[in-house]
Design a protein around this motif. Structure first.
Motif, PDB file in Angstrom:
ATOM      1  N   HIS A   6       0.821  -1.207   0.000  1.00 56.12           N
ATOM      2  CA  HIS A   6       0.000   0.000   0.000  1.00 56.12           C
ATOM      3  C   HIS A   6       0.858   1.261   0.000  1.00 56.12           C
ATOM      4  CE1 HIS A   6      -2.971   2.950   1.107  1.00 56.12           C
ATOM      5  NE2 HIS A   6      -2.328   3.222   2.216  1.00 56.12           N
ATOM      6  N   GLU A   7       0.540   2.196  -0.883  1.00 59.82           N
ATOM      7  CA  GLU A   7       1.230   3.483  -0.928  1.00 59.82           C
ATOM      8  C   GLU A   7       0.536   4.448   0.026  1.00 59.82           C
ATOM      9  OE1 GLU A   7       3.762   4.841  -2.574  1.00 59.82           O
ATOM     10  OE2 GLU A   7       4.361   3.279  -3.962  1.00 59.82           O
ATOM     11  N   PRO A   8       1.218   4.972   1.039  1.00 57.41           N
ATOM     12  CA  PRO A   8       0.571   5.890   1.988  1.00 57.41           C
ATOM     13  C   PRO A   8       0.385   7.274   1.378  1.00 57.41           C
ATOM     14  CG  PRO A   8       2.872   5.636   2.546  1.00 57.41           C
ATOM     15  CD  PRO A   8       2.616   4.719   1.376  1.00 57.41           C
ATOM     16  N   ALA A   9      -0.443   7.334   0.321  1.00 60.03           N
ATOM     17  CA  ALA A   9      -0.776   8.600  -0.347  1.00 60.03           C
ATOM     18  C   ALA A   9       0.466   9.322  -0.870  1.00 60.03           C
ATOM     19  CB  ALA A   9      -1.552   9.512   0.604  1.00 60.03           C
ATOM     20  N   ASN A  10       1.534   8.551  -1.127  1.00 62.74           N
ATOM     21  CA  ASN A  10       2.770   9.146  -1.650  1.00 62.74           C
ATOM     22  C   ASN A  10       3.238  10.326  -0.800  1.00 62.74           C
ATOM     23  OD1 ASN A  10       3.013   7.363  -3.856  1.00 62.74           O
ATOM     24  ND2 ASN A  10       1.544   8.559  -5.038  1.00 62.74           N
ATOM     25  N   GLU A  11       3.031  10.225   0.499  1.00 62.03           N
ATOM     26  CA  GLU A  11       3.340  11.350   1.383  1.00 62.03           C
ATOM     27  C   GLU A  11       4.821  11.693   1.395  1.00 62.03           C
ATOM     28  OE1 GLU A  11       3.820   9.381   5.747  1.00 62.03           O
ATOM     29  OE2 GLU A  11       1.799   9.370   4.943  1.00 62.03           O
ATOM     30  N   ARG A  12       5.664  10.747   1.028  1.00 56.99           N
ATOM     31  CA  ARG A  12       7.104  11.030   1.058  1.00 56.99           C
ATOM     32  C   ARG A  12       7.493  12.120   0.067  1.00 56.99           C
ATOM     33  NH1 ARG A  12       6.293   6.380  -1.687  1.00 56.99           N
ATOM     34  NH2 ARG A  12       7.293   6.095  -3.725  1.00 56.99           N
ATOM     35  N   TYR A  13       6.659  12.355  -0.942  1.00 57.43           N
ATOM     36  CA  TYR A  13       6.980  13.387  -1.927  1.00 57.43           C
ATOM     37  C   TYR A  13       6.911  14.789  -1.329  1.00 57.43           C
ATOM     38  CZ  TYR A  13       6.392   9.607  -5.308  1.00 57.43           C
ATOM     39  OH  TYR A  13       6.508   8.431  -5.998  1.00 57.43           O
ATOM     40  N   ALA A  14       6.300  14.924  -0.169  1.00 56.53           N
ATOM     41  CA  ALA A  14       6.223  16.227   0.491  1.00 56.53           C
ATOM     42  C   ALA A  14       7.450  16.505   1.355  1.00 56.53           C
ATOM     43  CB  ALA A  14       4.959  16.311   1.343  1.00 56.53           C
ATOM     44  N   TYR A  15       8.390  15.565   1.382  1.00 56.28           N
ATOM     45  CA  TYR A  15       9.586  15.694   2.212  1.00 56.28           C
ATOM     46  C   TYR A  15      10.827  15.757   1.325  1.00 56.28           C
ATOM     47  CZ  TYR A  15       6.726  14.252   6.222  1.00 56.28           C
ATOM     48  OH  TYR A  15       5.774  14.177   7.202  1.00 56.28           O
ATOM     49  N   SER A  16      11.814  16.498   1.779  1.00 52.83           N
ATOM     50  CA  SER A  16      13.087  16.484   1.068  1.00 52.83           C
ATOM     51  C   SER A  16      13.747  15.129   1.263  1.00 52.83           C
ATOM     52  CB  SER A  16      14.010  17.593   1.590  1.00 52.83           C
ATOM     53  OG  SER A  16      14.452  17.304   2.907  1.00 52.83           O
ATOM     54  N   ARG A  17      14.618  14.776   0.347  1.00 52.99           N
ATOM     55  CA  ARG A  17      15.310  13.493   0.463  1.00 52.99           C
ATOM     56  C   ARG A  17      16.220  13.471   1.686  1.00 52.99           C
ATOM     57  NH1 ARG A  17      16.775  12.733  -5.976  1.00 52.99           N
ATOM     58  NH2 ARG A  17      14.641  12.228  -6.647  1.00 52.99           N
ATOM     59  N   THR A  18      16.757  14.620   2.024  1.00 52.06           N
ATOM     60  CA  THR A  18      17.578  14.701   3.231  1.00 52.06           C
ATOM     61  C   THR A  18      16.731  14.434   4.470  1.00 52.06           C
ATOM     62  OG1 THR A  18      18.974  16.344   2.132  1.00 52.06           O
ATOM     63  CG2 THR A  18      19.198  16.147   4.515  1.00 52.06           C
ATOM     64  N   ALA A  19      15.511  14.968   4.487  1.00 54.96           N
ATOM     65  CA  ALA A  19      14.612  14.725   5.617  1.00 54.96           C
ATOM     66  C   ALA A  19      14.260  13.242   5.718  1.00 54.96           C
ATOM     67  CB  ALA A  19      13.343  15.558   5.469  1.00 54.96           C
ATOM     68  N   LEU A  20      14.015  12.602   4.585  1.00 56.29           N
ATOM     69  CA  LEU A  20      13.693  11.175   4.602  1.00 56.29           C
ATOM     70  C   LEU A  20      14.868  10.357   5.129  1.00 56.29           C
ATOM     71  CD1 LEU A  20      11.831  10.793   1.178  1.00 56.29           C
ATOM     72  CD2 LEU A  20      10.826  11.017   3.458  1.00 56.29           C
ATOM     73  N   ALA A  21      16.071  10.726   4.704  1.00 57.60           N
ATOM     74  CA  ALA A  21      17.257  10.012   5.188  1.00 57.60           C
ATOM     75  C   ALA A  21      17.437  10.211   6.688  1.00 57.60           C
ATOM     76  CB  ALA A  21      18.494  10.490   4.430  1.00 57.60           C
ATOM     77  N   ARG A  22      17.132  11.416   7.168  1.00 60.30           N
ATOM     78  CA  ARG A  22      17.279  11.679   8.608  1.00 60.30           C
ATOM     79  C   ARG A  22      16.248  10.902   9.418  1.00 60.30           C
ATOM     80  NH1 ARG A  22      18.657  11.723  13.059  1.00 60.30           N
ATOM     81  NH2 ARG A  22      19.670  13.402  14.238  1.00 60.30           N
ATOM     82  N   LEU A  23      15.030  10.797   8.905  1.00 62.27           N
ATOM     83  CA  LEU A  23      14.008  10.016   9.596  1.00 62.27           C
ATOM     84  C   LEU A  23      14.403   8.543   9.666  1.00 62.27           C
ATOM     85  CD1 LEU A  23      10.731  11.602   8.178  1.00 62.27           C
ATOM     86  CD2 LEU A  23      11.482  11.626  10.570  1.00 62.27           C
ATOM     87  N   ALA A  24      14.979   8.032   8.580  1.00 59.52           N
ATOM     88  CA  ALA A  24      15.431   6.640   8.591  1.00 59.52           C
ATOM     89  C   ALA A  24      16.532   6.442   9.631  1.00 59.52           C
ATOM     90  CB  ALA A  24      15.925   6.240   7.202  1.00 59.52           C
ATOM     91  N   LEU A  25      17.453   7.397   9.712  1.00 62.97           N
ATOM     92  CA  LEU A  25      18.512   7.323  10.720  1.00 62.97           C
ATOM     93  C   LEU A  25      17.932   7.406  12.126  1.00 62.97           C
ATOM     94  CD1 LEU A  25      21.402   7.392  11.798  1.00 62.97           C
ATOM     95  CD2 LEU A  25      21.475   9.843  11.236  1.00 62.97           C
ATOM     96  N   SER A  26      17.030   8.350  12.349  1.00 59.08           N
ATOM     97  CA  SER A  26      16.421   8.492  13.673  1.00 59.08           C
ATOM     98  C   SER A  26      15.703   7.215  14.089  1.00 59.08           C
ATOM     99  CB  SER A  26      15.432   9.666  13.678  1.00 59.08           C
ATOM    100  OG  SER A  26      16.102  10.901  13.544  1.00 59.08           O
ATOM    101  N   ASP A  27      15.040   6.586  13.142  1.00 60.70           N
ATOM    102  CA  ASP A  27      14.307   5.362  13.461  1.00 60.70           C
ATOM    103  C   ASP A  27      15.258   4.225  13.825  1.00 60.70           C
ATOM    104  OD1 ASP A  27      11.590   4.343  13.658  1.00 60.70           O
ATOM    105  OD2 ASP A  27      12.137   2.982  12.038  1.00 60.70           O
ATOM    106  N   GLU A  28      16.380   4.134  13.128  1.00 58.92           N
ATOM    107  CA  GLU A  28      17.370   3.110  13.468  1.00 58.92           C
ATOM    108  C   GLU A  28      17.968   3.365  14.852  1.00 58.92           C
ATOM    109  OE1 GLU A  28      18.114   0.322  12.011  1.00 58.92           O
ATOM    110  OE2 GLU A  28      16.801   0.668  10.290  1.00 58.92           O
ATOM    111  N   LEU A  29      18.216   4.624  15.173  1.00 58.68           N
ATOM    112  CA  LEU A  29      18.766   4.955  16.491  1.00 58.68           C
ATOM    113  C   LEU A  29      17.748   4.681  17.596  1.00 58.68           C
ATOM    114  CD1 LEU A  29      20.627   8.252  15.546  1.00 58.68           C
ATOM    115  CD2 LEU A  29      21.667   6.044  16.107  1.00 58.68           C
ATOM    116  N   ARG A  30      16.487   4.936  17.314  1.00 56.46           N
ATOM    117  CA  ARG A  30      15.435   4.604  18.290  1.00 56.46           C
ATOM    118  C   ARG A  30      15.405   3.098  18.542  1.00 56.46           C
ATOM    119  NH1 ARG A  30      11.460   1.795  17.915  1.00 56.46           N
ATOM    120  NH2 ARG A  30      11.645   1.714  15.644  1.00 56.46           N
ATOM    121  N   GLU A  31      15.474   2.324  17.472  1.00 50.74           N
ATOM    122  CA  GLU A  31      15.474   0.866  17.611  1.00 50.74           C
ATOM    123  C   GLU A  31      16.686   0.398  18.413  1.00 50.74           C
ATOM    124  OE1 GLU A  31      14.347  -3.154  17.067  1.00 50.74           O
ATOM    125  OE2 GLU A  31      13.235  -1.287  16.783  1.00 50.74           O
ATOM    126  N   LEU A  32      17.832   0.995  18.138  1.00 54.77           N
ATOM    127  CA  LEU A  32      19.048   0.635  18.867  1.00 54.77           C
ATOM    128  C   LEU A  32      18.905   0.959  20.352  1.00 54.77           C
ATOM    129  CD1 LEU A  32      22.018  -0.283  18.942  1.00 54.77           C
ATOM    130  CD2 LEU A  32      22.662   2.053  18.291  1.00 54.77           C
TER     131      LEU A  32
END
Length: 243
Positions: A6-32
């Motif tokens: 399922h595509e979540p309304a393509n919401e990622r297009y409203a974010y910069s690629r740098t922001a998406l990369a930072r969210l992925a990093l933050s999520d990995e650090l939260r998991e750690l």
């Protein structure tokens, strides 16, 4: 990662690629952090198998390595040089590039193709793009809440994660649209899917509409109309194509 297509309304297009990369990093650090915290209590030590604690610690090392990969991707998305990254890793520029270039390339591909190709007969495709980058609004809200719960010093900050992400500029959004179109035409042996092309053209039309209003450029409004007409034509072609 998830197998849901399922595509979540393509919401990622409203974010910069740098922001998406930072969210992925933050999520990995939260998991750690969560996994590390689970090892602090001693309540289950009496039931642990011999060597189990070592295995748990090794799992944390692997999780930290994944966070490191995400950190490199984030830095590269910010246009940090391989030389600067290598300096932090105590290795030469070329060594850093060779070690992490595939991960960076996979990230760039995932931005264009968020799912893996479906295996024959499979009902859904696996998610190639990091889940936090795929559904950034949901992930961001979850990360903001996590910070409020676990980091007392940040509780007065309304959005400690999402409130400081780099914004998506109009210029970068246009680059994203053009990159998406170029990606669709990347394989000269296979014509692009008209439905996929129509979706990108519709994004382009919406962006041109905004440029026309924000920058007072009537030619952008005309280009938006032309783009919408092309998108409608592509949708019609897709509807007529045999299944």
């Amino acid at each position: 990662m998830t197998g849901v297509e399922h595509e979540p309304a393509n919401e990622r297009y409203a974010y910069s690629r740098t922001a998406l990369a930072r969210l992925a990093l933050s999520d990995e650090l939260r998991e750690l952090a969560d996994r590390a915290a689970a090892g602090v209590p001693t309540t289950n030590d009496m039931w642990a198998q011999p060597g189990e604690v070592v295995g748990d610690a090794l799992d944390l090392v692997h999780q930290a390595q994944e966070a490191l990969v995400r950190a490199v991707i984030y830095e590269r998305q910010k246009h940090t040089s391989w030389e600067a990254i290598g300096e932090q890793l105590n290795m030469k520029r070329q060594s850093a590039h060779e070690k992490y270039r595939d991960a960076v390339a996979e990230w760039q591909l995932a931005l264009q193709e968020p799912h893996y190709p479906a295996p024959s007969g499979a009902p859904v495709r696996g998610l190639r793009l990091h889940e936090a980058a795929y559904a950034p609004t949901t992930a961001g809200a979850r990360l903001d809440a996590w910070v409020h719960e676990h980091i007392p010093a940040q509780r007065e900050t309304e959005h400690p994660v999402t409130g400081h992400l780099p914004a998506l500029s109009t210029a970068e959004e246009m680059v994203q649209v053009l990159d998406a179109l170029n990606h669709l035409y990347g394989d000269s042996r296979t014509p692009p899917d008209p439905k996929a092309r129509a979706r990108v053209i519709e994004r382009k039309a919406a962006l041109l509409d905004r440029i026309a209003v924000e920058q007072g450029r009537p030619e952008a409004a005309q280009q938006a109309e032309e783009a919408r007409a092309l998108a409608a034509q592509l949708h019609a072609e897709a509807a007529q194509a045999p299944d």
